[in-house]
Enzyme design. Structure first.
Site, PDB file in Angstrom:
ATOM      1  N   HIS A  17       0.841  -1.204   0.000  1.00 33.44           N
ATOM      2  CA  HIS A  17       0.000   0.000   0.000  1.00 33.44           C
ATOM      3  C   HIS A  17       0.876   1.255   0.000  1.00 33.44           C
ATOM      4  O   HIS A  17       0.607   2.206  -0.732  1.00 33.44           O
ATOM      5  CB  HIS A  17      -0.898   0.050   1.247  1.00 33.44           C
ATOM      6  CG  HIS A  17      -1.912  -1.053   1.347  1.00 33.44           C
ATOM      7  ND1 HIS A  17      -2.026  -1.873   2.441  1.00 33.44           N
ATOM      8  CD2 HIS A  17      -2.877  -1.456   0.482  1.00 33.44           C
ATOM      9  CE1 HIS A  17      -3.017  -2.732   2.263  1.00 33.44           C
ATOM     10  NE2 HIS A  17      -3.557  -2.506   1.074  1.00 33.44           N
ATOM     11  N   LYS A  41     -15.573  -7.430   5.966  1.00 32.73           N
ATOM     12  CA  LYS A  41     -14.435  -8.315   6.234  1.00 32.73           C
ATOM     13  C   LYS A  41     -14.101  -8.578   7.706  1.00 32.73           C
ATOM     14  O   LYS A  41     -13.142  -9.265   7.972  1.00 32.73           O
ATOM     15  CB  LYS A  41     -13.191  -7.730   5.564  1.00 32.73           C
ATOM     16  CG  LYS A  41     -13.233  -7.790   4.048  1.00 32.73           C
ATOM     17  CD  LYS A  41     -11.952  -7.260   3.480  1.00 32.73           C
ATOM     18  CE  LYS A  41     -11.986  -7.173   1.969  1.00 32.73           C
ATOM     19  NZ  LYS A  41     -10.812  -6.437   1.467  1.00 32.73           N
ATOM     20  N   SER A 128      -2.788  -7.845   2.901  1.00 31.82           N
ATOM     21  CA  SER A 128      -3.065  -7.742   4.340  1.00 31.82           C
ATOM     22  C   SER A 128      -3.472  -9.103   4.901  1.00 31.82           C
ATOM     23  O   SER A 128      -3.081  -9.471   6.008  1.00 31.82           O
ATOM     24  CB  SER A 128      -4.171  -6.720   4.591  1.00 31.82           C
ATOM     25  OG  SER A 128      -3.785  -5.449   4.122  1.00 31.82           O
TER      26      SER A 128
HETATM   27  P1  ADP Z   1      -9.542  -4.178  -0.428  1.00 33.42           P
HETATM   28  O1  ADP Z   1     -10.025  -3.389   0.725  1.00 33.42           O
HETATM   29  O2  ADP Z   1     -10.140  -3.783  -1.758  1.00 33.42           O
HETATM   30  O3  ADP Z   1      -9.484  -5.628  -0.187  1.00 33.42           O
HETATM   31  P2  ADP Z   1      -6.945  -3.401   0.288  1.00 33.42           P
HETATM   32  O4  ADP Z   1      -7.420  -2.540   1.366  1.00 33.42           O
HETATM   33  O5  ADP Z   1      -6.110  -4.577   0.695  1.00 33.42           O
HETATM   34  O6  ADP Z   1      -8.063  -3.833  -0.672  1.00 33.42           O
HETATM   35  O7  ADP Z   1      -6.116  -2.572  -0.767  1.00 33.42           O
HETATM   36  C1  ADP Z   1      -6.589  -1.435  -1.416  1.00 33.42           C
HETATM   37  C2  ADP Z   1      -5.903  -1.289  -2.742  1.00 33.42           C
HETATM   38  O8  ADP Z   1      -4.507  -1.523  -2.614  1.00 33.42           O
HETATM   39  C3  ADP Z   1      -6.370  -2.249  -3.832  1.00 33.42           C
HETATM   40  O9  ADP Z   1      -6.370  -1.564  -5.054  1.00 33.42           O
HETATM   41  C4  ADP Z   1      -5.303  -3.314  -3.841  1.00 33.42           C
HETATM   42  O10 ADP Z   1      -5.193  -3.926  -5.102  1.00 33.42           O
HETATM   43  C5  ADP Z   1      -4.086  -2.485  -3.555  1.00 33.42           C
HETATM   44  N1  ADP Z   1      -3.019  -3.294  -2.967  1.00 33.42           N
HETATM   45  C6  ADP Z   1      -3.083  -4.071  -1.877  1.00 33.42           C
HETATM   46  N2  ADP Z   1      -1.901  -4.678  -1.623  1.00 33.42           N
HETATM   47  C7  ADP Z   1      -1.043  -4.254  -2.600  1.00 33.42           C
HETATM   48  C8  ADP Z   1       0.332  -4.544  -2.918  1.00 33.42           C
HETATM   49  N3  ADP Z   1       1.052  -5.398  -2.199  1.00 33.42           N
HETATM   50  N4  ADP Z   1       0.873  -3.926  -3.998  1.00 33.42           N
HETATM   51  C9  ADP Z   1       0.113  -3.080  -4.743  1.00 33.42           C
HETATM   52  N5  ADP Z   1      -1.194  -2.782  -4.516  1.00 33.42           N
HETATM   53  C10 ADP Z   1      -1.764  -3.366  -3.456  1.00 33.42           C
END
Ligand code: ADP
Length: 159
Positions: A17, A41, A128
């Protein structure tokens, strides 16, 4: 001033992130990190904890605002904030289908809001969910999450 909204659960924020936020700051003057509070979630961390870890990881970057996004459509939230771009990260082919649907649903809901993707690089394998799993089993989180996140995960899982 160009701005983008980077929304997610951030439960917890990972270096993946953080790298998307840093890359986003190359493309945009301002990034609003919007913490989704009303998620299906059942997050491990409270909104306050998630926000604190994001603020700590971004470390006083004045061009980043950490906000909470409680309810309703993301496109409505974007509109309220006066922002027309939603920023997303793409990790692997697995992300693509869901992100394609999401971006087009948002475009359908509000054609004025555009989704912009940044490709994951070093942390493409980090999520995560996997971080929490590794932490719960006592795995090393070295290099995958900010240091405060590693401390908080160790504390949560009593390790
Ligand atoms: P969500 O709440 O949609 O499950 P997250 O909160 O984990 O997603 O992440 C939000 C955004 O960050 C999404 O666009 C996800 O693809 C991106 N993201 C999460 N982890 C990574 C990573 N390791 N590298 C690049 N982008 C990421």
């Amino acid at each position: 001033m160009s701005a983008a909204i980077y929304a997610g659960t951030f439960d917890p924020i990972t270096n993946g992130h953080v790298s998307i936020i840093r890359s986003g700051l190359v493309a945009f003057d301002r990034i609003i990190v919007a913490v989704l509070t009303n998620t299906k979630k059942s997050p491990l961390f409270s909104v306050a904890e998630r926000t604190e870890m994001i603020e700590d990881a971004i470390g006083g970057e004045t061009r980043v605002e950490v906000d909470r996004f409680d309810d309703g459509l993301l496109v409505e939230y974007a509109k309220r904030k006066g922002v027309r771009v939603v920023l997303r990260g793409l990790r692997a082919v697995g992300d693509f289908e869901h992100e394609l649907q999401l971006a087009n649903m948002n475009r359908h809901l509000d054609p004025d809001i555009e989704t912009v993707f940044i490709m994951a690089s070093d942390y493409f394998f980090v999520s995560s969910t996997l971080i929490k799993e590794a932490a719960s089993l006592g795995g090393s989180l070295e290099g995958m999450v900010p240091s405060l996140v590693a401390d908080r995960l160790r504390a949560k899982f009593g390790r």
